[in-house]
Scaffold this motif. Structure first.
Motif, PDB file in Angstrom:
ATOM      1  N   PHE A   1       0.799  -1.298  -0.099  1.00 43.38           N
ATOM      2  CA  PHE A   1      -0.013   0.179   0.041  1.00 43.38           C
ATOM      3  C   PHE A   1       0.957   1.425   0.001  1.00 43.38           C
ATOM      4  O   PHE A   1       0.397   2.330   0.456  1.00 43.38           O
ATOM      5  CB  PHE A   1      -0.941   0.051   1.190  1.00 43.38           C
ATOM      6  N   LYS A   2       2.061   1.031  -0.249  1.00 38.74           N
ATOM      7  CA  LYS A   2       2.965   2.179  -0.284  1.00 38.74           C
ATOM      8  C   LYS A   2       2.470   3.527  -1.133  1.00 38.74           C
ATOM      9  O   LYS A   2       2.486   4.859  -0.611  1.00 38.74           O
ATOM     10  CB  LYS A   2       4.459   1.781  -1.030  1.00 38.74           C
ATOM     11  N   ALA A   3       1.860   3.152  -2.359  1.00 41.69           N
ATOM     12  CA  ALA A   3       1.439   4.553  -3.133  1.00 41.69           C
ATOM     13  C   ALA A   3       0.146   5.051  -2.565  1.00 41.69           C
ATOM     14  O   ALA A   3       0.111   6.135  -2.561  1.00 41.69           O
ATOM     15  CB  ALA A   3       1.172   3.861  -4.474  1.00 41.69           C
ATOM     16  N   LEU A   4      -0.477   4.008  -1.932  1.00 40.39           N
ATOM     17  CA  LEU A   4      -1.755   4.621  -1.224  1.00 40.39           C
ATOM     18  C   LEU A   4      -1.547   5.504  -0.034  1.00 40.39           C
ATOM     19  O   LEU A   4      -2.084   6.534   0.517  1.00 40.39           O
ATOM     20  CB  LEU A   4      -2.706   3.476  -0.897  1.00 40.39           C
ATOM     21  N   PHE A   5      -0.452   5.061   0.916  1.00 39.15           N
ATOM     22  CA  PHE A   5      -0.189   6.052   1.958  1.00 39.15           C
ATOM     23  C   PHE A   5       0.422   7.079   1.556  1.00 39.15           C
ATOM     24  O   PHE A   5      -0.020   8.330   2.104  1.00 39.15           O
ATOM     25  CB  PHE A   5       1.070   5.327   2.692  1.00 39.15           C
TER      26      PHE A   5
END
Length: 512
Positions: free
Chosen positions: A86-90
């Motif tokens: 979820f790196k891009a979402l964080f």
């Protein structure tokens, strides 16, 4: 010698780490880890087997004819946390405010392809309904909808999926139900990793997640057992604290935390050779937790696994017969040559140039050492640009050539010849192994005897603003299995469906 205080020694004792091991690791930092010496890429016809449909069917039939009476285990490395998915979402939550900017303006300003893809595929996400049921019925804008969706998905006081182990996230949606990778592995176990005693699965997990996995088993285990008609035995293990490795500063001195304690870090998936070593079975399937397909592809996946297992059982039968002959002694010169040819042609063992000049006694000794090893059959998929290790012939420090799975970090990218060999590679490693870990007498090998400690990795990190060097142990399917007998087999792309980012769930292989 390194200076270790009484407090340091106590810290190491609590972890079960011997002083000698720490000294070895610090010496490794000082000496560095040499790059591997690639001899050639393993390709079909030279290190990789490719079977016809008829041959595959015969291997599947062979496995199916034996499986009822075998002790089978499915071993699943499952300690990966979902946070990296979820790196891009964080990042989106940190950089977007729907009250100040439309989603279109944000996408134009940042060029954020991940969020664009997410917003377009939101309804195809397996957890779409679950998240939406927790949100208001209407939104002021599309940007607000996407923002609140992501916030509900990841928020600590909401679903908190960023904290979850990857194996317990909803991956696939089947009509009204969703399935986690954990559940999909149970279903797979019924298809290719079960015998008359049922299906046995072992998951390596983080200790903090044990209760969550047990809850998932309580919720889905009985239902899946009814659906498949299979009884399941599931157990877990954790990465051992004794496999943690010391971190050092740029002068190769122990790196210390603000409280003065020595920094030890997890040793990577290579540490799991210890967990695998505690298992015992006739046939062990190894596959990562996130590599699961939706059930309409399950038969193709199962057939591929059975093909690999058929290869193992056939080659192992011969290996056991020859190992027994060698053990009983008085093997004729002709028989020694038959065994050498078998090892060379079927188990990819390379012999030194002077082997033919050895006495029969010396030949027997060499052949015994080569044949009495665990066997791994590794599926390889055609390289379609995915990151990951690949199959190569390499030469070790003793001049011995063997088949290995090599990561790009192990290759000297400043050496044109090595780069050329890398570029000739046609396949890569999807982590798809079938293993035989017993000898011809039925005794389990000590797998730690077959590790090449020189195939670890040194990486640069920072902590509290300070640079440090970290040591990863030889990878589970890399150096940790370097001295196994190895066969590579081409497998179809349908068997490889990893989920590295949440957007991978939008791929066809994850849409039921």
């Amino acid at each position: 010698m390194i200076a270790l205080s009484e407090q340091d020694m106590k810290q190491m004792a609590n972890k079960g780490i011997a002083k000698e091991k720490v000294e070895d690791q610090i010496n490794t930092f000082k000496e560095g880890i040499p790059f591997v010496d690639l001899q050639s890429a393993a390709v079909v016809g030279n290190g990789i087997l490719r079977f016809t449909e008829v041959e595959e069917r015969e291997l599947i039939d062979h496995y199916e004819s034996k499986v009822k009476h075998l002790d089978i285990l499915k071993f699943v490395p499952a300690s990966g946390a979902a946070s990296r998915m979820f790196k891009a979402l964080f990042s989106f939550l940190d950089s977007y405010n729907p009250a100040n900017e439309s989603l279109e303006d944000y996408l134009e300003r940042t060029g954020d392809k991940d969020i664009k893809k997410l917003s377009e595929g939101l309804e195809q996400m397996p957890f779409y309904r679950k998240v939406m049921d927790r949100l208001p019925n209407s939104f002021n804008s599309e940007g607000e909808k996407v923002y609140l969706f992501v916030k509900e998905l990841l928020g600590e006081d909401a679903l908190n999926y960023g904290f979850y182990p990857k194996g317990l996230l909803p991956f696939h949606k089947y009509e009204e139900n969703t399935a986690t990778p954990f559940e999909e592995h149970l279903k797979e176990g019924a298809l290719y990793a079960s015998s008359s005693s049922g299906s046995k699965l072992h998951f390596t997990i983080s200790e903090q997640h044990e209760e969550m996995f047990q809850t998932e088993l309580d919720q889905v285990g009985e239902r899946v057992s009814k659906e498949t008609g299979i009884n399941y035995t599931v157990d877990y293990s954790f990465q051992k604290p004794s496999t943690d490795t010391i971190a050092v500063d740029m002068n190769n001195e122990p790196f210390r935390n603000p409280d003065g304690t020595v920094l030890f870090r997890p040793g990577g998936h290579g540490a799991l050779i210890e967990n695998l070593n505690e298992q015992d079975a006739d046939v062990i399937f190894i596959k990562n937790i996130d590599n699961v397909a939706v059930m309409q592809d399950a038969k193709a996946v199962a057939d591929s696994k059975k093909t690999l297992a058929g290869v193992l059982l056939k080659v192992q039968k011969k290996a056991f017969e020859y190992a027994k002959m060698l053990d009983e002694g008085s093997v004729s010169k002709k028989e020694l040559d038959i065994i050498r040819v078998f090892l060379s042609e079927e188990l990819n063992v390379k012999f030194s140039m002077d082997f033919h000049s050895l006495s029969n006694t010396e030949k027997t000794h060499v052949l015994k050492s080569k044949i009495n090893r665990p066997i791994r059959i590794c599926g390889m998929v055609k390289n379609e640009g995915e990151p990951g290790g690949g199959p190569f012939w390499i030469k070790n420090a003793h001049g011995e050539v063997s088949l290995q799975i090599i990561e790009s970090a192990q290759i000297d990218m400043d050496n044109p010849k090595q780069v050329e060999i890398l570029q000739n590679s046609t396949h890569f490693n999807p982590v798809d192994l079938v293993c035989g870990i017993r000898d011809f007498k039925g005794n389990k090998y000590n797998l730690l005897d077959f590790v090449d400690a020189k195939q670890g990795f040194i990486t640069g990190k920072t902590m509290n603003g300070k640079e440090l060097k970290a040591l990863e142990l030889p990878g589970l399917w890399n150096g940790a299995m370097a001295n196994w007998n190895t066969i590579f087999v081409e497998v179809p792309l349908v068997t490889f469906n990893p989920v590295k980012t949440v957007l991978d769930l939008l791929k066809d292989s994850h849409q039921a």
